[in-house]
Write a protein that holds these residues in place. Structure first.
Motif, PDB file in Angstrom:
ATOM      1  N   LEU A  81       0.806  -1.218   0.000  1.00 36.23           N
ATOM      2  CA  LEU A  81       0.000   0.000   0.000  1.00 36.23           C
ATOM      3  C   LEU A  81       0.842   1.273   0.000  1.00 36.23           C
ATOM      4  CD1 LEU A  81      -2.818  -1.098   2.471  1.00 36.23           C
ATOM      5  CD2 LEU A  81      -2.967  -0.848  -0.021  1.00 36.23           C
ATOM      6  N   GLU A  82       1.973   1.259   0.691  1.00 38.62           N
ATOM      7  CA  GLU A  82       2.838   2.441   0.706  1.00 38.62           C
ATOM      8  C   GLU A  82       3.439   2.692  -0.675  1.00 38.62           C
ATOM      9  OE1 GLU A  82       2.819   0.900   4.882  1.00 38.62           O
ATOM     10  OE2 GLU A  82       3.229  -0.020   2.973  1.00 38.62           O
ATOM     11  N   LEU A  84       2.156   1.724  -3.520  1.00 35.96           N
ATOM     12  CA  LEU A  84       1.038   2.163  -4.366  1.00 35.96           C
ATOM     13  C   LEU A  84       0.742   3.648  -4.130  1.00 35.96           C
ATOM     14  CD1 LEU A  84      -1.067   1.039  -6.417  1.00 35.96           C
ATOM     15  CD2 LEU A  84      -2.581   0.695  -4.463  1.00 35.96           C
ATOM     16  N   ALA A  85       0.712   4.076  -2.867  1.00 35.84           N
ATOM     17  CA  ALA A  85       0.437   5.478  -2.532  1.00 35.84           C
ATOM     18  C   ALA A  85       1.544   6.396  -3.055  1.00 35.84           C
ATOM     19  CB  ALA A  85       0.273   5.632  -1.023  1.00 35.84           C
ATOM     20  N   GLU A  88       0.988   6.775  -6.735  1.00 39.94           N
ATOM     21  CA  GLU A  88      -0.209   7.594  -6.925  1.00 39.94           C
ATOM     22  C   GLU A  88       0.104   9.082  -6.709  1.00 39.94           C
ATOM     23  OE1 GLU A  88      -4.839   7.232  -5.724  1.00 39.94           O
ATOM     24  OE2 GLU A  88      -3.415   6.958  -4.081  1.00 39.94           O
ATOM     25  N   ARG A  89       0.824   9.401  -5.636  1.00 48.98           N
ATOM     26  CA  ARG A  89       1.206  10.802  -5.384  1.00 48.98           C
ATOM     27  C   ARG A  89       2.038  11.356  -6.538  1.00 48.98           C
ATOM     28  NH1 ARG A  89       2.590   8.718  -0.506  1.00 48.98           N
ATOM     29  NH2 ARG A  89       4.806   9.086  -0.863  1.00 48.98           N
ATOM     30  N   GLU A  92      -0.340  11.723  -9.862  1.00 43.36           N
ATOM     31  CA  GLU A  92      -1.382  12.742  -9.820  1.00 43.36           C
ATOM     32  C   GLU A  92      -0.844  14.161  -9.650  1.00 43.36           C
ATOM     33  OE1 GLU A  92      -3.992  11.643  -6.622  1.00 43.36           O
ATOM     34  OE2 GLU A  92      -2.571  12.264  -5.089  1.00 43.36           O
ATOM     35  N   ILE A 127      -4.728   2.289 -10.545  1.00 46.09           N
ATOM     36  CA  ILE A 127      -4.529   2.313  -9.088  1.00 46.09           C
ATOM     37  C   ILE A 127      -5.870   2.117  -8.385  1.00 46.09           C
ATOM     38  CG2 ILE A 127      -3.901   3.818  -7.146  1.00 46.09           C
ATOM     39  CD1 ILE A 127      -1.631   4.920  -8.999  1.00 46.09           C
ATOM     40  N   SER A 128      -6.903   2.761  -8.887  1.00 47.15           N
ATOM     41  CA  SER A 128      -8.247   2.577  -8.308  1.00 47.15           C
ATOM     42  C   SER A 128      -8.714   1.131  -8.457  1.00 47.15           C
ATOM     43  CB  SER A 128      -9.257   3.509  -8.991  1.00 47.15           C
ATOM     44  OG  SER A 128      -8.969   4.843  -8.680  1.00 47.15           O
ATOM     45  N   ARG A 131      -7.002  -0.903  -5.741  1.00 49.03           N
ATOM     46  CA  ARG A 131      -7.619  -0.677  -4.422  1.00 49.03           C
ATOM     47  C   ARG A 131      -8.965  -1.399  -4.331  1.00 49.03           C
ATOM     48  NH1 ARG A 131      -4.647   2.991  -1.660  1.00 49.03           N
ATOM     49  NH2 ARG A 131      -3.507   4.561  -2.814  1.00 49.03           N
ATOM     50  N   THR A 146      -4.757   1.756   5.745  1.00 47.51           N
ATOM     51  CA  THR A 146      -6.054   1.896   5.079  1.00 47.51           C
ATOM     52  C   THR A 146      -5.863   1.898   3.579  1.00 47.51           C
ATOM     53  OG1 THR A 146      -5.914   4.311   5.197  1.00 47.51           O
ATOM     54  CG2 THR A 146      -7.051   3.175   7.001  1.00 47.51           C
TER      55      THR A 146
END
Length: 147
Positions: A81-82, A84-85, A88-89, A92, A127-128, A131, A146
């Protein structure tokens, strides 16, 4: 305007665990400390490390990453998850600032197709999807993160 600041993170900053497919039921499960303990089917296994200096291949069994999806003619993947985040950062952001003379950071080593503005929307949709795939498969992180 969203801004991304490259702080020099390396891929190794995300090595502490991986989200993999359970070897028995293929549901998402954390691979942490060379162990898989699936809450879905009860599969539980501790792996023995190989004699290897390369920390990404510490076991002799092929384990499949769960966070993969086709995207922009490539396979988009993340370890956890980290990771992926982080991607994503990066994707975007409208403004991406890099640390000078840091050419080994994860941000500097991302593939060009991920860096390309023309792929931004498709990558964010990917990415969505990842999730949603975790939610649909009732993924529960041992690290209490989360989605």
């Amino acid at each position: 305007m969203k801004k991304f600041e490259d702080k020099g993170e390396l891929l190794s900053h995300f090595y502490d665990y991986r989200i993999v497919s359970c070897l028995k039921c293929s549901k998402p499960v954390d691979f942490l400390d060379l162990k898989i303990a699936c809450i879905h089917c009860g599969f539980n296994k501790k792996f023995k490390p190989m004699d290897s200096w390369y920390s990404l291949t510490p076991i002799t069994v092929e384990i499949e990453d769960f966070l993969t999806t086709p995207c922009c003619g490539h396979t988009f993947w993340a370890m956890n998850l980290e990771h992926l985040a982080f991607i994503e950062r990066y994707v975007e952001s409208d403004l991406r600032e890099r640390m000078p003379n840091i050419n080994r950071s994860l941000a500097s080593r991302l593939p060009q197709w991920i860096k390309s503005k023309k792929n931004r929307n498709e990558i964010l949709k990917g990415i969505s999807r990842l999730r949603l795939k975790l939610v649909e498969n009732n993924y529960k992180s041992k690290k209490h993160l989360t989605l």
